[in-house]
Design an enzyme around this catalytic site. Structure first.
Site, PDB file in Angstrom:
ATOM      1  N   TYR A  77     -13.618   3.194  10.491  1.00  0.00           N
ATOM      2  CA  TYR A  77     -12.311   3.613  11.351  1.00  0.00           C
ATOM      3  C   TYR A  77     -12.747   3.467  12.880  1.00  0.00           C
ATOM      4  CZ  TYR A  77     -10.049   6.146   7.358  1.00  0.00           C
ATOM      5  OH  TYR A  77      -9.589   6.299   6.107  1.00  0.00           O
ATOM      6  N   LYS A 128     -11.158  10.751   7.582  1.00  0.00           N
ATOM      7  CA  LYS A 128     -12.731  10.511   7.492  1.00  0.00           C
ATOM      8  C   LYS A 128     -13.144  10.182   9.070  1.00  0.00           C
ATOM      9  CE  LYS A 128     -13.056   7.140   4.376  1.00  0.00           C
ATOM     10  NZ  LYS A 128     -11.725   6.883   3.955  1.00  0.00           N
ATOM     11  N   GLY A 183       0.915  -1.129  -0.069  1.00  0.00           N
ATOM     12  CA  GLY A 183       0.080  -0.147   0.009  1.00  0.00           C
ATOM     13  C   GLY A 183       0.866   1.173  -0.204  1.00  0.00           C
ATOM     14  N   ILE A 184       0.225   2.208  -0.155  1.00  0.00           N
ATOM     15  CA  ILE A 184       0.879   3.562  -0.175  1.00  0.00           C
ATOM     16  C   ILE A 184       1.830   3.917   0.880  1.00  0.00           C
ATOM     17  CG2 ILE A 184      -0.706   5.194   0.699  1.00  0.00           C
ATOM     18  CD1 ILE A 184      -0.448   6.839  -2.121  1.00  0.00           C
ATOM     19  N   VAL A 221      -5.733 -11.268   4.574  1.00  0.00           N
ATOM     20  CA  VAL A 221      -6.174 -11.161   6.076  1.00  0.00           C
ATOM     21  C   VAL A 221      -7.442 -11.100   6.330  1.00  0.00           C
ATOM     22  CG1 VAL A 221      -3.905  -9.651   6.454  1.00  0.00           C
ATOM     23  CG2 VAL A 221      -6.076  -8.491   5.726  1.00  0.00           C
ATOM     24  N   MET A 261      -5.820   1.788  -3.674  1.00  0.00           N
ATOM     25  CA  MET A 261      -7.185   2.349  -4.265  1.00  0.00           C
ATOM     26  C   MET A 261      -7.520   3.775  -3.900  1.00  0.00           C
ATOM     27  SD  MET A 261      -9.493  -0.731  -2.916  1.00  0.00           S
ATOM     28  CE  MET A 261      -9.031  -0.948  -1.285  1.00  0.00           C
ATOM     29  N   THR A 277      -3.642  -1.175   6.254  1.00  0.00           N
ATOM     30  CA  THR A 277      -4.475  -1.727   5.057  1.00  0.00           C
ATOM     31  C   THR A 277      -6.034  -1.453   5.082  1.00  0.00           C
ATOM     32  OG1 THR A 277      -4.697  -3.580   3.485  1.00  0.00           O
ATOM     33  CG2 THR A 277      -4.736  -4.066   5.861  1.00  0.00           C
ATOM     34  N   TRP A 278      -6.701  -1.610   4.052  1.00  0.00           N
ATOM     35  CA  TRP A 278      -8.090  -1.834   4.264  1.00  0.00           C
ATOM     36  C   TRP A 278      -8.773  -2.305   3.032  1.00  0.00           C
ATOM     37  CZ3 TRP A 278     -12.051   1.798   1.614  1.00  0.00           C
ATOM     38  CH2 TRP A 278     -11.269   2.455   0.438  1.00  0.00           C
TER      39      TRP A 278
END
Length: 388
Positions: A178, A147, A36-37, A82, A213, A105-106
């Protein structure tokens, strides 16, 4: 003052060639979401010789096979879904030497209720596999985002807080994954005495990951490359508030440094922190920077007719395939490297600014020059042959 706290763009890259192996490891990190980023930045920074808390041994977890742009990081890569508790138990529970977990991650679902269920399950699977099996586990970093204050994507800013956004603001009265993740974290850390946590809330992230994403810089690079190929003007796909108003961002390397700081500094334990660069910018200025980087004509905000990248790019798949072939780029599909939906959200709304006061009061003085950050990540997207 070392580069660590100086906010130097590219400092991590300069350090890599100086490091020597082997080393005796002081800390052992598990990065969940390593492609991820922010996970990609953690994988680059944690193994460096002067990273606080180190030397670090690093495990990196991601669902897909290891991509070429992640291969240079000196980590142990583990392909694991996961969301699958059986896969997690089989692959992560044997990692009994882990001392720190960096969860970044998400997964995206169609409703926030489904987001809460899926993302909550992912985090719980990881913690269930690690907490009982890691006798030396000390700290868990959970990355969420802004968010927290603005609401989920489906009702973004409908009942949000008035900026500047501070960490002590109450939760909104709406579903938000979250909040689900935080509640799981708070419950699970109670199961191990002395285990601490930190929550990190970045804004819009500037970084590098073709798998992310929510990769704004990469998406804008792809858009600019298509405009260059077609000889088109780089139209601004956003609202007047984003064009003329003040925005901020969070550099991925800075977020990684922020998480490492919280993981090793006693004063940062058991706290939630905003993390942003510490300056502001206007998209009308950064739009010129983007146009200059790709040699295209810079468009302006178009009064009364807000355009969306989802509309501008909906039929550009074959164009992108041609650009990839003609320029010898890494093989990608437009739908993978163009996060149009996310870019439309960022540029289609004015920015709700946060404050870094709490981090500074607790000892974190890191920052980034956002213009330099923007250009450096554009350069990285080009260097890895994602765009010409």
């Amino acid at each position: 003052m070392s580069w660590w706290w100086a906010g130097a763009i590219g400092a991590a890259k300069k350090k890599i060639d100086e490091d020597e192996a082997p080393r005796n490891y002081e800390s052992v990190a598990l990065i969940v979401g390593v492609t991820g980023i922010v996970g990609n930045s953690l994988a680059e920074i944690l193994p460096l010789s002067d990273t606080p808390g180190g030397p670090w041994k690093v495990y990196g977890v991601a669902r897909r096979p290891r991509p070429s742009w992640n291969e240079d990081h000196p980590i142990t890569y583990i392909s694991c879904d996961v969301l699958d508790s059986v896969d997690v138990e089989a692959k992560l529970s044997p990692l009994t030497d882990v001392t720190h977990i960096f969860y970044a991650t998400w997964t995206k679902r169609s409703t926030e209720k489904e987001n809460c269920e899926a993302n909550g399950k992912m985090l719980k699977n990881v913690l269930n596999a690690m907490i009982p099996n890691c006798p030396n586990l000390k700290h868990i970093c959970l990355q969420t985002g802004r968010k927290h204050y603005l609401g989920a994507f489906e009702d973004l800013k409908s009942k949000c807080h008035d900026p500047p956004l501070t960490e002590d603001l109450p939760r909104l009265d709406s579903q938000n994954y979250y909040y689900t993740q935080e509640d799981i974290l708070f419950e699970e850390v109670q199961k191990k005495e002395g285990l601490t946590w930190s929550v990190h809330r970045p804004g819009t992230i500037f970084g590098f990951s073709p798998y992310s994403m929510m990769n704004l810089v990469g998406t804008l690079c792809v858009y600019a490359a298509i405009c260059k190929h077609e000889g088109a003007v780089l139209r601004f796909p956003g609202c007047k508030g984003a064009w003329d108003g003040y925005s901020d961002c969070s550099d991925a390397d800075l977020i990684a440094e922020h998480q490492i700081w919280a993981a090793v500094d006693p004063y940062a334990k058991n706290e939630a922190f905003n993390v942003s660069n510490g300056d502001v910018f206007k998209w009308k200025h950064f739009w010129k920077v983007l146009a200059e980087q790709f040699g295209v004509e810079c468009g302006e905000y178009e009064e009364g007719q807000q355009v969306k990248l989802q509309d501008l790019m909906k039929d550009k798949g074959p164009v992108w395939d041609k650009i990839v072939r003609e320029n010898g780029l890494s093989t990608t599909k437009l739908e993978d490297v163009g996060n149009w939906w996310f870019s439309d959200i960022v540029l289609g709304n004015e920015c709700w600014l946060d404050t870094m006061n709490k981090s500074k009061e607790h000892g974190f003085l890191g920052f980034r020059n956002s213009k330099n950050s923007f250009i450096s990540w554009i350069d990285k997207v080009k260097a890895f042959k994602i765009v010409p």
